[in-house]
Scaffold this active site. Structure first.
Site, PDB file in Angstrom:
ATOM      1  CB  CYS A   5      -6.484  -0.876   5.101  1.00  0.00           C
ATOM      2  SG  CYS A   5      -4.757  -1.268   5.134  1.00  0.00           S
TER       3      CYS A   5
ATOM      4  CB  CYS B  14      -2.141   1.390   6.051  1.00  0.00           C
ATOM      5  SG  CYS B  14      -1.581   0.438   4.685  1.00  0.00           S
TER       6      CYS B  14
ATOM      7  CD  GLU C 220      -2.148   3.900   3.172  1.00  0.00           C
ATOM      8  OE1 GLU C 220      -3.258   4.170   3.225  1.00  0.00           O
ATOM      9  OE2 GLU C 220      -1.857   3.276   2.206  1.00  0.00           O
TER      10      GLU C 220
ATOM     11  CG  HIS D  93      -1.872  -1.099   1.036  1.00  0.00           C
ATOM     12  ND1 HIS D  93      -3.171  -1.335   1.838  1.00  0.00           N
ATOM     13  CD2 HIS D  93      -2.250  -1.889   0.160  1.00  0.00           C
ATOM     14  CE1 HIS D  93      -3.777  -2.282   1.771  1.00  0.00           C
ATOM     15  NE2 HIS D  93      -3.471  -2.705   0.683  1.00  0.00           N
TER      16      HIS D  93
END
Length: 153
Positions: free
Chosen positions: A100, A103, A77, A75
Site C-alpha cells: 500500500c 507501506c 511490510e 501490515h
C-alpha cells in the site's frame, strides 16, 4: 544456509526462493481475505526479517468489528521492518502482494532499495488500484527498483 536450502535456491533462483518464504510467512495471517507476507533480505542475500499482517502483540480480535480490525492491523511490510531492528539501506523486500502507499513510504524511509512482489490478481487490482499507483509513484520518486513476479508451480 543448509544444504537443502542451497539446493532449492539453485533450482528456483533467489527471487523465487525469497518470494516463497514470504508466501510461507503470509500463512500466519489470520485475515481470511488478504494474507500478506514479507521477507527482508540483505545485499548479501542474508534473510534478515519476516512479517505477516496481523494485530499487535497481545491484541485479540475476538468480536472485533472488521473495520476496527483493518485499522489496527500492522501490515506484513511494517512487521518485517520493525522486526529487523537494523539499518535496512540497500536491502530488498519480498512481498506477496503490492504494498500500500503507506507501506511504500515506510519502505522508502528506511532505505530499502529493491521491492519485489507477486503479480496481483485482477480482483486485487480492482480493489486497490489507486493505492498501488501511489505506492509505485513513491518508489519511482525514491529511485527504488521494483520487480513484479508471476509465481510458477
Amino acid at each position: 544456509m543448509s544444504a537443502a536450502e542451497q539446493e532449492l535456491v539453485s533450482e528456483i533462483g533467489w527471487d523465487d526462493y525469497f518470494l516463497s518464504l514470504a508466501m510461507v510467512a503470509s500463512r500466519k495471517s489470520k485475515d481470511p481475505s488478504t494474507k500478506v507476507g514479507a521477507v527482508i533480505v540483505s545485499p548479501s542475500r542474508e534473510h534478515v526479517s519476516s512479517g505477516f499482517n496481523g494485530l499487535p502483540r497481545g491484541v485479540k480480535d475476538v468480536n472485533m468489528p472488521r473495520e476496527e480490525r483493518i485499522r489496527r492491523t500492522i501490515h506484513a511490510e511494517e512487521n518485517a521492518i520493525l522486526f529487523a531492528r537494523r539499518d535496512l539501506a540497500g536491502h530488498t523486500i519480498y512481498i506477496t502482494a503490492p504494498p500500500c502507499s503507506s507501506c511504500a513510504s515506510k519502505i522508502a524511509q528506511v532505505g530499502i532499495s529493491r521491492v519485489c512482489f507477486m503479480e496481483p490478481t485482477e480482483d486485487f487490482i480492482q480493489r486497490w488500484r489507486q493505492d498501488i499507483e501511489w505506492a509505485l509513484d513513491t518508489f519511482r520518486q525514491a529511485n527504488i527498483e521494483v520487480s513484479v513476479f508471476r509465481m510458477t508451480a
